[in-house]
Design an enzyme around this catalytic site. Sequence first.
Site, PDB file in Angstrom:
ATOM      1  N   ASP A  34       0.820  -1.219   0.000  1.00  0.00           N
ATOM      2  CA  ASP A  34       0.000   0.000   0.000  1.00  0.00           C
ATOM      3  C   ASP A  34       0.855   1.272   0.000  1.00  0.00           C
ATOM      4  OD1 ASP A  34      -1.908  -1.944   0.255  1.00  0.00           O
ATOM      5  OD2 ASP A  34      -2.830  -1.143   2.059  1.00  0.00           O
ATOM      6  N   ASP A  43      -0.362  -4.524  -3.700  1.00  0.00           N
ATOM      7  CA  ASP A  43      -1.419  -3.501  -3.842  1.00  0.00           C
ATOM      8  C   ASP A  43      -0.858  -2.097  -3.663  1.00  0.00           C
ATOM      9  OD1 ASP A  43      -3.023  -5.782  -3.960  1.00  0.00           O
ATOM     10  OD2 ASP A  43      -3.669  -5.604  -1.871  1.00  0.00           O
TER      11      ASP A  43
END
Length: 334
Positions: A165, A186
């Site tokens: 992230d 991600d």
Amino acid sequence: MLSSLTLVLSLTAAAAAAPLEARAARTSPPAGCLAVGSSAQYKTVQSAVNALSTSTTTGQCIFIYGGTYKEQVYVPQLKSALAIYGETTNTAGFSSNTVTITQGKSQDDSANNDATATLRAHTTNLKVYNINLVNTRGKGSQALALSAQKDRQGYYGCQFKGFQDTILANEGAQVYGRSYIEGATDFIFGQRARAWFDGADIRVLAASLGYITANGRDSSSNPSYYVIHKSTVSAKAGDSVNVGAYYLGRPWRNYSRVVFQQTSLSNVINAAGWKIWADGDPRTDKVEYGEYANSGDGSKGSRANFSKKLSAAVSISEVLGGDYKDWVDTSYLS
């Protein structure tokens, strides 16, 4: 009164002049900027942010001298535009950056994703130039380098380093020009932002499995859209990454929308290109995953059946709106 007028005029000139400086060195504060550094008035970036006016509508700016600043920075909503400049001998990209802001918060010790970010950007009309934003947490938890939470934000010649992230592109229209983005899981994600990544160097870390994007668009009316344009994807220098270990993206929500176009994809990208969210929870019924005119070994293969090849490139105005030139520093676009 005269000194106040001079300051207002100099701040306005500095904000307006930013695009004109985009190929030069920037080693001293532009006129009117608050200065941060060991010999400057402000010793931390946050102290300079705290000194900004929250009532003026005239553009404001901060200049940061070279160095490593071990802190988390929160920029609240201002009424003015804000430019933050890092010292560099070459503003054209990130390779000569001398300013690093770094810390290691994660969801192990924080309430939510935003609270982990090295830079928490909560103001509209923000430009950030030539700054390295780093989250050192590493593998094991969500840990952001940037939380971009408002409209009309631009990041130019910056570096973003994390593991999981790294960039939360979450709200409004955003642009990332000639920047470096690093992560494993991600690491470009968010829910509602329309984000244009132009000329990005995307580097993946040593991992057995990874995902570049996790767009969280949750309905057909949600405007979120990520486009990676004329960029490169490969392993971080010095990291060994297996062939096919990474996917271009997976859907955080089932209307996820991402395009990679005219981008060089190395063999770290899996032949399927795109991945379901998880076994038993695919979230692919409404996704819009596309590619156009990509190159490299990672652009080859039989792609996932929920993705498609596009017949034309997506335009920047389709993502950011027809008025993007009003707020984007276009000198950083391809």
